[in-house]
Design an enzyme around this catalytic site. Sequence first.
Site, PDB file in Angstrom:
ATOM      1  N   LYS A   1       0.835  -1.210   0.000  1.00  0.00           N
ATOM      2  CA  LYS A   1       0.000   0.000   0.000  1.00  0.00           C
ATOM      3  C   LYS A   1       0.871   1.263   0.000  1.00  0.00           C
ATOM      4  CE  LYS A   1      -4.167  -1.811   0.198  1.00  0.00           C
ATOM      5  NZ  LYS A   1      -3.887  -3.232   0.137  1.00  0.00           N
TER       6      LYS A   1
HETATM    7  C1  PLP Z   1      -9.821  -2.438  -1.882  1.00  0.00           C
HETATM    8  C2  PLP Z   1      -9.245  -3.201  -0.733  1.00  0.00           C
HETATM    9  N1  PLP Z   1     -10.047  -3.502   0.295  1.00  0.00           N
HETATM   10  C3  PLP Z   1      -9.600  -4.151   1.371  1.00  0.00           C
HETATM   11  C4  PLP Z   1      -8.289  -4.559   1.466  1.00  0.00           C
HETATM   12  C5  PLP Z   1      -7.880  -5.346   2.662  1.00  0.00           C
HETATM   13  O1  PLP Z   1      -6.809  -4.842   3.368  1.00  0.00           O
HETATM   14  P1  PLP Z   1      -5.905  -5.841   4.242  1.00  0.00           P
HETATM   15  O2  PLP Z   1      -5.098  -6.660   3.276  1.00  0.00           O
HETATM   16  O3  PLP Z   1      -5.082  -4.914   5.064  1.00  0.00           O
HETATM   17  O4  PLP Z   1      -6.810  -6.674   5.064  1.00  0.00           O
HETATM   18  C6  PLP Z   1      -7.412  -4.253   0.418  1.00  0.00           C
HETATM   19  C7  PLP Z   1      -5.986  -4.612   0.520  1.00  0.00           C
HETATM   20  O5  PLP Z   1      -5.424  -5.436  -0.049  1.00  0.00           O
HETATM   21  C8  PLP Z   1      -7.902  -3.585  -0.721  1.00  0.00           C
HETATM   22  O6  PLP Z   1      -7.110  -3.317  -1.763  1.00  0.00           O
END
Ligand code: PLP
Length: 394
Positions: free
Chosen positions: A186
């Site tokens: 990210k």
């Molecule tokens: C659009 C979106 N939503 C949710 C997530 C979930 O984040 P995490 O991987 O920190 O749980 C991500 C990350 O990969 C994402 O790109």
Amino acid sequence: MPQSSDAIPLSRPDLSALERALVDEVLRSGRLALGPMTERFESMVAQRAGCEQGVATNSGTSALHLMLQSLGIGPGDEVITTPLSFIASANPILYVGATPVFVDICPKTLNMDPARLEAAITPRTRAIMAVEAFGNPAYMDRYAQIAARHEIILLEDSCEALGATQNGRACGSFGRAGAFGFYPNKQITTGEGGMLVTDDSALADTVRSLRNQGRDSFPTSDGPGEGPRLGAWLAHQRVGFNFRMSEVSAAIGVGQMERFDEIIERRTRVAAMYIERLAASEHVVLPTVLPGSEPTWFVFVVRLAAGYTSEERDRVIAGLRNHEIGSAPYFPCIHLQPPYQERFGFRQGMFPIAESVAGRTIALPFFGGMTAREIDLVCQTLEVMLSRENLARS
Ligand SMILES: Cc1ncc(COP(=O)(O)O)c(C=O)c1O
């Protein structure tokens, strides 16, 4: 996506001596959970997102889960979202027992098409979960108008869009609550982590409780075992979760937020180099940024021109990977993932624009430290792979 060992990886975190020093500070303090670093990180992210409250969690997914749970969204409710996103945009809707309703995308911005969104609203619709695809905001103001008109809740899965704005307004602040994710690919990372942001302090309190085993009004800087507060530590007002962020993760996050402008500037420069290098290609479609939108690219995704098949795209990705260039088909449509097909009967053909785009996307290596030479090598290799596909056709 696991971190790759490619010569030019798909992503690489931008870490410095500052993050290392802050982690060291936490380790030396002996306070590894529920401490001041988490609170500092929360206020930095909330401020950047134009919101009053931030509640750090152990992932973006858990922030989204708590967002829906704290609003009482559950069985019998429908939540509208996009089929072209990472699966974690939709999975939290299932965690709370609600029903996902997908709306096809606009083929230029790759965000939900506002015209189709309105048509998908039913008496059971409780919320819209909007996503800024790949960190490129579009139509957030239109989604907000639609939500207000139908008296439903606008929520933002802004996991890909920290720091992005639309008409000067920060992503994460358009709806009742927003969520960010801090996985290492990210804009900024905490290793693993996420955060819910909102202006609604009652909602933030519920989320704070839910992330901390249902403990009520337990300040983050007041940890377990501190004499008189021990009772509070063992009182659980609701069935919560352990979705807390550690102080070590928060320390990385504070360092990243201190350097936020620099990090985004470097990423923006890399995106601009890609755009300049690929603009003339007739085989590749670049992302469309609407006037008024300021993306903070999460990944740099191009798509092959109409006419390319998903098999050809897959071969191009395999070719890039063979040359140790990280590349991925971001994202396969959520509605076509097995649990969604099996549980809800979604099928190929239901969201034709998202499906057509998803069959042709290629995420290219993207991180702030990329050099002009590396970008050139990626683009040259991509061009070679594409001419190989074109030769095979003729
Ligand atoms: C659009 C979106 N939503 C949710 C997530 C979930 O984040 P995490 O991987 O920190 O749980 C991500 C990350 O990969 C994402 O790109």
